[in-house]
Design a protein around this motif. Structure first.
Motif, mmCIF file in Angstrom:
data_model
loop_
_atom_site.group_PDB
_atom_site.id
_atom_site.type_symbol
_atom_site.label_atom_id
_atom_site.label_comp_id
_atom_site.label_asym_id
_atom_site.label_seq_id
_atom_site.Cartn_x
_atom_site.Cartn_y
_atom_site.Cartn_z
ATOM 1 N N LYS A 57 63.645 -58.136 56.906
ATOM 2 C CA LYS A 57 62.956 -58.971 57.882
ATOM 3 C C LYS A 57 61.877 -59.859 57.252
ATOM 4 O O LYS A 57 61.142 -60.532 57.968
ATOM 5 C CB LYS A 57 62.339 -58.098 58.975
ATOM 6 C CG LYS A 57 63.395 -57.414 59.832
ATOM 7 C CD LYS A 57 62.776 -56.591 60.928
ATOM 8 C CE LYS A 57 63.880 -55.946 61.777
ATOM 9 N NZ LYS A 57 63.326 -55.085 62.833
ATOM 10 N N LEU A 58 61.814 -59.859 55.936
ATOM 11 C CA LEU A 58 60.815 -60.682 55.263
ATOM 12 C C LEU A 58 61.200 -62.165 55.358
ATOM 13 O O LEU A 58 62.283 -62.564 54.957
ATOM 14 C CB LEU A 58 60.687 -60.274 53.791
ATOM 15 C CG LEU A 58 59.736 -61.117 52.940
ATOM 16 C CD1 LEU A 58 58.307 -61.021 53.461
ATOM 17 C CD2 LEU A 58 59.806 -60.694 51.475
ATOM 18 N N LEU A 59 60.322 -62.966 55.902
ATOM 19 C CA LEU A 59 60.525 -64.405 56.016
ATOM 20 C C LEU A 59 59.282 -65.094 55.462
ATOM 21 O O LEU A 59 58.166 -64.832 55.913
ATOM 22 C CB LEU A 59 60.738 -64.816 57.475
ATOM 23 C CG LEU A 59 60.851 -66.315 57.756
ATOM 24 C CD1 LEU A 59 62.094 -66.893 57.087
ATOM 25 C CD2 LEU A 59 60.896 -66.577 59.259
ATOM 26 N N VAL A 60 59.458 -65.954 54.487
ATOM 27 C CA VAL A 60 58.336 -66.613 53.824
ATOM 28 C C VAL A 60 58.313 -68.087 54.215
ATOM 29 O O VAL A 60 59.310 -68.793 54.074
ATOM 30 C CB VAL A 60 58.436 -66.486 52.288
ATOM 31 C CG1 VAL A 60 57.255 -67.182 51.617
ATOM 32 C CG2 VAL A 60 58.502 -65.025 51.884
ATOM 33 N N ASN A 61 57.181 -68.533 54.719
ATOM 34 C CA ASN A 61 56.984 -69.943 55.035
ATOM 35 C C ASN A 61 55.875 -70.455 54.121
ATOM 36 O O ASN A 61 54.711 -70.100 54.279
ATOM 37 C CB ASN A 61 56.592 -70.108 56.506
ATOM 38 C CG ASN A 61 56.405 -71.563 56.886
ATOM 39 O OD1 ASN A 61 57.161 -72.425 56.454
ATOM 40 N ND2 ASN A 61 55.400 -71.840 57.697
ATOM 41 N N LEU A 62 56.238 -71.267 53.144
ATOM 42 C CA LEU A 62 55.313 -71.662 52.080
ATOM 43 C C LEU A 62 55.053 -73.166 52.107
ATOM 44 O O LEU A 62 55.988 -73.966 52.126
ATOM 45 C CB LEU A 62 55.908 -71.250 50.725
ATOM 46 C CG LEU A 62 55.142 -71.625 49.461
ATOM 47 C CD1 LEU A 62 53.774 -70.966 49.448
ATOM 48 C CD2 LEU A 62 55.955 -71.214 48.236
ATOM 49 N N THR A 63 53.786 -73.533 52.131
ATOM 50 C CA THR A 63 53.398 -74.939 52.029
ATOM 51 C C THR A 63 52.394 -75.059 50.894
ATOM 52 O O THR A 63 51.266 -74.560 51.004
ATOM 53 C CB THR A 63 52.754 -75.424 53.346
ATOM 54 O OG1 THR A 63 53.614 -75.099 54.442
ATOM 55 C CG2 THR A 63 52.538 -76.927 53.313
ATOM 56 N N CYS A 64 52.794 -75.664 49.790
ATOM 57 C CA CYS A 64 51.890 -75.731 48.635
ATOM 58 C C CYS A 64 52.370 -76.820 47.674
ATOM 59 O O CYS A 64 53.442 -77.387 47.836
ATOM 60 C CB CYS A 64 51.852 -74.380 47.918
ATOM 61 S SG CYS A 64 53.407 -73.927 47.136
ATOM 62 N N LYS A 65 51.579 -77.067 46.657
ATOM 63 C CA LYS A 65 51.989 -77.967 45.591
ATOM 64 C C LYS A 65 52.999 -77.255 44.697
ATOM 65 O O LYS A 65 53.022 -76.028 44.612
ATOM 66 C CB LYS A 65 50.771 -78.400 44.778
ATOM 67 C CG LYS A 65 49.801 -79.273 45.574
ATOM 68 C CD LYS A 65 48.647 -79.745 44.705
ATOM 69 C CE LYS A 65 47.726 -80.665 45.508
ATOM 70 N NZ LYS A 65 46.577 -81.137 44.695
ATOM 71 N N GLY A 66 53.814 -78.045 44.029
ATOM 72 C CA GLY A 66 54.915 -77.489 43.259
ATOM 73 C C GLY A 66 54.522 -76.424 42.258
ATOM 74 O O GLY A 66 55.198 -75.398 42.130
ATOM 75 N N GLU A 67 53.395 -76.622 41.563
ATOM 76 C CA GLU A 67 53.022 -75.685 40.496
ATOM 77 C C GLU A 67 52.608 -74.321 41.048
ATOM 78 O O GLU A 67 52.578 -73.333 40.321
ATOM 79 C CB GLU A 67 51.893 -76.260 39.646
ATOM 80 C CG GLU A 67 50.621 -76.606 40.414
ATOM 81 C CD GLU A 67 50.586 -78.040 40.886
ATOM 82 O OE1 GLU A 67 49.480 -78.552 41.132
ATOM 83 O OE2 GLU A 67 51.680 -78.648 41.002
#
Length: 290
Positions: A57-67
């Motif tokens: 059930k792990l769902l990752v929503n990631l907003t970040c710079k590429g590095e």
């Protein structure tokens, strides 16, 4: 609004159970009888934790710079090792909806009056014209009838892609009169006429609400919502085109789906005890809010 929608829509029944009136009552019961509820609550929370915090059930929503992405994913992989693993697939619990049309009584002198229904259940489809309708009702019909003439602090409506539609008032001195205003919305729409200049203003007002600047967090949240609900870029483009090219005839055509939703007669009111008792025939149940 959530309570009115919960009478027929399972997802709003869930919302009410986890953040609405049902949740308040659960929290109130647990707090007032904590010693007797403590062991049962511990067992349920422990069981719930093992059901929720699983690798599946792990769902990752990631907003970040590429590095930053690689570092975050490394941390996520480490987290996965600590999650529970389920040996069997749980059968989803089916939530039962019950139409109750409740009047919740408290000591205030004003009301919050909501009505809801679903136009898709009546065979109608969603269109971007509903977004323009929301703007028109907010600045014209509901504003004049409920705010200006009725004396409420405010009123609003919404028409969702799911077909769910609702009307609600805020700090409203009236009750039955406000429900009558909602019911007469289809008549207002069938006779809707305005100038092209005003139609342009309604379109601009609608688009401005859709085109608000988003910070990275808001962009990420919007992307997650689109992913979870199946909302595609093509659907957004179609809605936008329908908004920009909406006509007065399109608005008048919405009278039937709005009427179909309102005829389902799902209402919920929170307000003054005497006022609700006076209009008791409107409700299936009247109870104290607190």
């Amino acid at each position: 609004v959530t309570r009115a929608l919960s009478y027929y829509q399972p997802k709003f029944r869930y919302s009410d159970m986890t953040s609405g009136i049902d949740f308040y009552r659960l929290a109130d019961r647990l707090e007032s009888d904590f010693e007797n509820c403590r062991e049962e609550m511990k067992e349920k929370l422990s069981s719930l934790m093992k059901m929720i915090f699983t690798e599946e059930k792990l769902l990752v929503n990631l907003t970040c710079k590429g590095e930053a992405k690689d570092a975050v994913l490394t941390g996520i992989n480490a987290l996965k090792e600590k999650l529970y693993r389920r040996n069997k697939q749980e059968k989803p619990e089916e939530l039962t909806c019950l139409k109750q049309n409740e009047g919740f009584m408290d000591a205030t002198q004003v009301q919050y009056v909501s009505a809801a229904g679903n136009f898709k259940k009546a065979g109608y489809s969603y269109t971007g014209a509903f977004q323009v309708l929301k703007t028109i009702l907010s600045y014209e019909y509901l504003w004049l009838q409920i705010r200006v003439k009725g004396g409420a602090y405010g009123a609003s409506s919404a028409f969702l892609r799911t077909g769910d539609a609702y009307f609600t008032s805020y700090r409203d001195p009236n009750l039955k009169e406000t429900l009558e205003v909602y019911k007469k919305t289809p008549d207002y729409l069938r006779n809707f006429k305005t100038t092209e200049r005003d139609m342009t203003k309604y379109v601009i007002g609608t688009i401005s609400g859709l085109d608000t600047p988003l910070n990275p967090k808001a962009k990420g949240r919007r992307g997650l919502t689109a992913y979870l609900t199946g909302l595609t870029e093509e659907m957004l483009k179609q809605e936008r085109a329908q908004i920009i090219h909406v006509t007065q005839e399109d608005i008048r055509a919405l009278a039937d789906p709005v009427e179909a939703a309102l005829k389902q007669d799902n209402i919920c009111v929170i307000g003054n005890e005497d006022k609700i008792k006076k209009e008791q025939d409107l409700f299936e149940k009247t109870v104290s809010l607190f």
